[in-house]
Design a protein around this motif. Structure first.
Motif, PDB file in Angstrom:
ATOM      1  N   LEU A 138      -3.585   3.687   5.773  1.00 51.45           N
ATOM      2  CA  LEU A 138      -3.549   2.224   6.395  1.00 51.45           C
ATOM      3  C   LEU A 138      -4.173   1.248   5.431  1.00 51.45           C
ATOM      4  O   LEU A 138      -3.820  -0.046   5.010  1.00 51.45           O
ATOM      5  CB  LEU A 138      -3.672   1.891   7.521  1.00 51.45           C
ATOM      6  N   THR A 139      -5.531   1.427   4.707  1.00 54.57           N
ATOM      7  CA  THR A 139      -5.887   0.604   4.878  1.00 54.57           C
ATOM      8  C   THR A 139      -6.852   1.075   3.221  1.00 54.57           C
ATOM      9  O   THR A 139      -7.169   0.653   2.612  1.00 54.57           O
ATOM     10  CB  THR A 139      -7.593   0.445   6.330  1.00 54.57           C
ATOM     11  N   SER A 140      -7.099   2.696   2.934  1.00 49.62           N
ATOM     12  CA  SER A 140      -8.082   2.628   2.201  1.00 49.62           C
ATOM     13  C   SER A 140      -6.810   2.983   1.112  1.00 49.62           C
ATOM     14  O   SER A 140      -5.672   3.375   0.547  1.00 49.62           O
ATOM     15  CB  SER A 140      -8.082   4.586   2.199  1.00 49.62           C
ATOM     16  N   ARG A 141      -7.399   2.628  -0.416  1.00 46.90           N
ATOM     17  CA  ARG A 141      -6.420   2.456  -1.489  1.00 46.90           C
ATOM     18  C   ARG A 141      -5.950   4.053  -1.948  1.00 46.90           C
ATOM     19  O   ARG A 141      -4.637   4.312  -3.045  1.00 46.90           O
ATOM     20  CB  ARG A 141      -7.344   1.879  -2.698  1.00 46.90           C
ATOM     21  N   GLU A 142      -6.757   4.731  -1.718  1.00 42.55           N
ATOM     22  CA  GLU A 142      -6.669   6.299  -1.974  1.00 42.55           C
ATOM     23  C   GLU A 142      -4.950   6.478  -1.758  1.00 42.55           C
ATOM     24  O   GLU A 142      -3.743   7.513  -2.142  1.00 42.55           O
ATOM     25  CB  GLU A 142      -7.323   7.067  -1.411  1.00 42.55           C
ATOM     26  N   ALA A 143      -5.016   6.006  -0.017  1.00 37.25           N
ATOM     27  CA  ALA A 143      -3.723   6.906   0.328  1.00 37.25           C
ATOM     28  C   ALA A 143      -2.428   6.182  -0.535  1.00 37.25           C
ATOM     29  O   ALA A 143      -1.300   6.273  -0.671  1.00 37.25           O
ATOM     30  CB  ALA A 143      -3.705   5.965   1.882  1.00 37.25           C
TER      31      ALA A 143
ATOM     32  N   ALA B 261       2.987   3.378   5.308  1.00 34.15           N
ATOM     33  CA  ALA B 261       2.478   2.408   6.285  1.00 34.15           C
ATOM     34  C   ALA B 261       3.559   2.008   7.499  1.00 34.15           C
ATOM     35  O   ALA B 261       2.878   1.484   8.693  1.00 34.15           O
ATOM     36  CB  ALA B 261       2.843   1.059   5.349  1.00 34.15           C
ATOM     37  N   ARG B 262       5.169   1.884   7.405  1.00 37.03           N
ATOM     38  CA  ARG B 262       5.760   1.597   8.139  1.00 37.03           C
ATOM     39  C   ARG B 262       5.721   2.575   9.251  1.00 37.03           C
ATOM     40  O   ARG B 262       5.857   2.197  10.258  1.00 37.03           O
ATOM     41  CB  ARG B 262       7.822   1.214   7.431  1.00 37.03           C
ATOM     42  N   VAL B 263       5.703   3.518   8.872  1.00 42.02           N
ATOM     43  CA  VAL B 263       5.869   5.252   9.775  1.00 42.02           C
ATOM     44  C   VAL B 263       4.619   4.953  10.611  1.00 42.02           C
ATOM     45  O   VAL B 263       4.530   5.003  11.875  1.00 42.02           O
ATOM     46  CB  VAL B 263       5.623   6.050   9.203  1.00 42.02           C
ATOM     47  N   TYR B 264       3.011   4.957  10.402  1.00 41.55           N
ATOM     48  CA  TYR B 264       2.403   4.748  10.721  1.00 41.55           C
ATOM     49  C   TYR B 264       1.982   3.171  11.558  1.00 41.55           C
ATOM     50  O   TYR B 264       1.306   3.800  13.236  1.00 41.55           O
ATOM     51  CB  TYR B 264       1.049   4.500  10.111  1.00 41.55           C
ATOM     52  N   LEU B 265       2.319   2.555  10.904  1.00 36.49           N
ATOM     53  CA  LEU B 265       2.685   1.200  12.421  1.00 36.49           C
ATOM     54  C   LEU B 265       3.402   1.193  13.035  1.00 36.49           C
ATOM     55  O   LEU B 265       3.153   0.756  14.242  1.00 36.49           O
ATOM     56  CB  LEU B 265       2.906   0.005  11.542  1.00 36.49           C
ATOM     57  N   ALA B 266       4.937   2.109  13.420  1.00 32.33           N
ATOM     58  CA  ALA B 266       5.725   2.073  13.945  1.00 32.33           C
ATOM     59  C   ALA B 266       5.191   3.044  15.228  1.00 32.33           C
ATOM     60  O   ALA B 266       4.923   2.651  16.346  1.00 32.33           O
ATOM     61  CB  ALA B 266       6.790   2.768  13.374  1.00 32.33           C
ATOM     62  N   MET B 267       4.258   3.775  14.953  1.00 24.51           N
ATOM     63  CA  MET B 267       3.339   4.895  16.436  1.00 24.51           C
ATOM     64  C   MET B 267       2.192   4.289  16.100  1.00 24.51           C
ATOM     65  O   MET B 267       2.426   4.732  17.626  1.00 24.51           O
ATOM     66  CB  MET B 267       2.503   5.998  15.290  1.00 24.51           C
TER      67      MET B 267
ATOM     68  N   LEU C 248      -9.013   0.151  16.684  1.00 25.18           N
ATOM     69  CA  LEU C 248      -8.152   1.110  15.064  1.00 25.18           C
ATOM     70  C   LEU C 248      -7.100   0.027  14.680  1.00 25.18           C
ATOM     71  O   LEU C 248      -7.428  -0.616  13.946  1.00 25.18           O
ATOM     72  CB  LEU C 248      -7.769   2.163  15.384  1.00 25.18           C
ATOM     73  N   LEU C 249      -5.980  -0.578  15.569  1.00 24.93           N
ATOM     74  CA  LEU C 249      -5.112  -1.253  15.494  1.00 24.93           C
ATOM     75  C   LEU C 249      -5.555  -2.618  15.130  1.00 24.93           C
ATOM     76  O   LEU C 249      -5.009  -3.539  13.874  1.00 24.93           O
ATOM     77  CB  LEU C 249      -4.481  -1.797  16.118  1.00 24.93           C
ATOM     78  N   ARG C 250      -6.591  -3.731  15.870  1.00 26.89           N
ATOM     79  CA  ARG C 250      -7.064  -5.109  15.409  1.00 26.89           C
ATOM     80  C   ARG C 250      -8.176  -4.170  14.343  1.00 26.89           C
ATOM     81  O   ARG C 250      -7.634  -5.281  12.966  1.00 26.89           O
ATOM     82  CB  ARG C 250      -7.912  -5.141  16.520  1.00 26.89           C
ATOM     83  N   GLU C 251      -8.468  -3.318  13.574  1.00 28.79           N
ATOM     84  CA  GLU C 251      -9.396  -2.949  12.193  1.00 28.79           C
ATOM     85  C   GLU C 251      -7.956  -2.838  11.689  1.00 28.79           C
ATOM     86  O   GLU C 251      -8.448  -3.683  10.095  1.00 28.79           O
ATOM     87  CB  GLU C 251      -9.923  -1.706  12.100  1.00 28.79           C
ATOM     88  N   VAL C 252      -7.369  -2.061  11.540  1.00 30.99           N
ATOM     89  CA  VAL C 252      -5.940  -1.820  10.476  1.00 30.99           C
ATOM     90  C   VAL C 252      -5.319  -3.296   9.622  1.00 30.99           C
ATOM     91  O   VAL C 252      -4.856  -4.253   9.460  1.00 30.99           O
ATOM     92  CB  VAL C 252      -5.069  -1.398  10.838  1.00 30.99           C
ATOM     93  N   LEU C 253      -4.841  -4.018  11.041  1.00 33.37           N
ATOM     94  CA  LEU C 253      -4.185  -5.122  11.316  1.00 33.37           C
ATOM     95  C   LEU C 253      -5.218  -6.160  10.204  1.00 33.37           C
ATOM     96  O   LEU C 253      -4.978  -7.401   9.496  1.00 33.37           O
ATOM     97  CB  LEU C 253      -3.348  -6.199  12.334  1.00 33.37           C
ATOM     98  N   ALA C 254      -6.714  -6.659  10.946  1.00 30.32           N
ATOM     99  CA  ALA C 254      -7.890  -7.910  10.162  1.00 30.32           C
ATOM    100  C   ALA C 254      -7.660  -6.915   8.581  1.00 30.32           C
ATOM    101  O   ALA C 254      -8.302  -7.672   7.565  1.00 30.32           O
ATOM    102  CB  ALA C 254      -9.298  -7.303  10.762  1.00 30.32           C
ATOM    103  N   ALA C 255      -7.577  -5.915   8.227  1.00 32.20           N
ATOM    104  CA  ALA C 255      -8.003  -5.399   6.637  1.00 32.20           C
ATOM    105  C   ALA C 255      -6.737  -5.275   5.852  1.00 32.20           C
ATOM    106  O   ALA C 255      -7.447  -5.200   5.060  1.00 32.20           O
ATOM    107  CB  ALA C 255      -8.141  -3.880   6.747  1.00 32.20           C
TER     108      ALA C 255
ATOM    109  N   ALA D  85      -3.345  -6.641   4.763  1.00 38.45           N
ATOM    110  CA  ALA D  85      -2.361  -8.171   4.508  1.00 38.45           C
ATOM    111  C   ALA D  85      -0.845  -8.001   4.171  1.00 38.45           C
ATOM    112  O   ALA D  85       0.413  -8.382   5.812  1.00 38.45           O
ATOM    113  CB  ALA D  85      -2.720  -8.985   3.261  1.00 38.45           C
ATOM    114  N   VAL D  86      -0.699  -6.245   4.058  1.00 35.10           N
ATOM    115  CA  VAL D  86       0.736  -5.602   4.154  1.00 35.10           C
ATOM    116  C   VAL D  86       1.084  -4.798   5.141  1.00 35.10           C
ATOM    117  O   VAL D  86       1.980  -5.542   5.742  1.00 35.10           O
ATOM    118  CB  VAL D  86       0.763  -4.444   2.734  1.00 35.10           C
ATOM    119  N   CYS D  87       0.022  -4.815   5.576  1.00 39.19           N
ATOM    120  CA  CYS D  87       0.439  -3.998   7.364  1.00 39.19           C
ATOM    121  C   CYS D  87       0.232  -5.228   8.720  1.00 39.19           C
ATOM    122  O   CYS D  87       1.357  -4.886   8.884  1.00 39.19           O
ATOM    123  CB  CYS D  87      -1.165  -3.472   7.563  1.00 39.19           C
ATOM    124  N   ARG D  88       0.173  -6.195   8.194  1.00 38.76           N
ATOM    125  CA  ARG D  88       0.267  -6.880   8.687  1.00 38.76           C
ATOM    126  C   ARG D  88       1.467  -8.109   8.729  1.00 38.76           C
ATOM    127  O   ARG D  88       1.947  -8.107  10.052  1.00 38.76           O
ATOM    128  CB  ARG D  88      -0.819  -8.571   9.105  1.00 38.76           C
ATOM    129  N   ARG D  89       1.970  -7.996   7.642  1.00 34.28           N
ATOM    130  CA  ARG D  89       3.140  -8.729   7.562  1.00 34.28           C
ATOM    131  C   ARG D  89       4.720  -7.468   8.154  1.00 34.28           C
ATOM    132  O   ARG D  89       4.878  -7.675   9.006  1.00 34.28           O
ATOM    133  CB  ARG D  89       3.678  -8.651   5.830  1.00 34.28           C
TER     134      ARG D  89
END
Length: 258
Positions: A151-156, A168-174, A191-198, A200-204
């Motif tokens: 969810l947060t790496s450029r590599e992914a 992204a949608r699958v992992y966030l749904a999990m 972990l959830l807070r970290e992902v959302l803070a890191a 913008a697409v995940c926050r949306r």
């Protein structure tokens, strides 16, 4: 269930229970319904209702006391709960796996040439086989975490094709399901807070707030990895829950023919 309860009660020797020794109490023979009621802190009528199958709102705490009084093992306690309330007994938080079962690690290695890995409840990668490390070298780094990487790496974003929809949608749904199911897991919540803070697409995506998924078992992913010289590979994932290692997920990544 009534027959099982009577059989479990009949096998317990009163003499083995210190609480039932002393003046005014018979010291020999098998447990009576009155004995079990005394041991569990309820009236004889309340315990009799349990044993005769009468409908009552029996609490988890009471059923656990019954299990202790009747000397039930883990499987018998599970049977008691399922038979009486239709639910499983309450469990302690999954243990921290500082030492992994050698047989489980051997099974992980034997999945070669397919990548395979183990994660805990917060998706920390606690073990991975050699093909997994070849495909995804990040699992060899410090604190490898599937959600953090995905969810947060450029590599992914570069390696998982159609990243937003398939990853992204699958992992966030999990994460949405897990954060509701395991609210006491502080590492998972952080972990959830970290992902959302890191990101913008995940926050949306998170703000849309309706997609849920318990796992990614059977999902298909299109990958383009350096170890494949940039060729596209279609894979699916299969997830298993080792019964002897509660809290762990055993995941195998299997290539598919497009």
């Amino acid at each position: 269930m009534s027959r099982l309860l009577r059989a479990w009660r009949a096998r317990v020797d009163r003499a083995s229970i210190p609480e039932l020794r002393g003046p005014g109490y018979r010291s020999r023979g098998r447990l009576s319904q009155a004995d079990v009621a005394r041991l569990t802190g309820v009236s004889e009528g309340w315990y009799r209702a349990l044993e005769t199958g009468a409908h009552r709102d029996f609490s988890d705490a009471f059923l656990l006391r019954v299990a202790a009084a009747l000397h039930l093992n883990e499987t018998e306690t599970l049977t008691l709960f399922l038979g009486i309330s239709g639910r499983r007994p309450p469990t302690d938080p999954p243990p921290t796996h500082t030492t992994l079962d050698p047989a489980l690690l051997a099974l992980l290695r034997h999945q070669a040439p397919h990548p395979a890995y183990l994660t805990d409840a917060a998706w920390n990668v606690v073990a991975a086989n050699a093909p997994m490390a070849e495909w995804f070298p990040w699992v060899k780094g410090p604190r490898p975490n599937l959600m953090r990487w995905g969810l947060t790496s450029r590599e992914a974003r570069e390696q998982v094709l159609d990243w937003e929809e398939s990853c992204a949608r699958v992992y966030l749904a999990m994460l949405r399901v897990a954060s509701c199911q395991d609210q006491g897991n502080t590492e998972l919540q952080e972990l959830l807070r970290e992902v959302l803070a890191a990101d913008a697409v995940c926050r949306r995506i998170w703000a849309e707030g309706y997609e849920v998924a318990e796992h990614h078992d059977g999902r298909r992913f299109r990958l383009r990895l350096p170890c494949h010289q940039g060729a596209e590979v279609l894979v699916t994932t299969q997830m298993f829950l080792p019964l002897q290692s509660p809290g762990l997920r055993f995941v195998i990544v299997t290539p598919l023919t497009p």
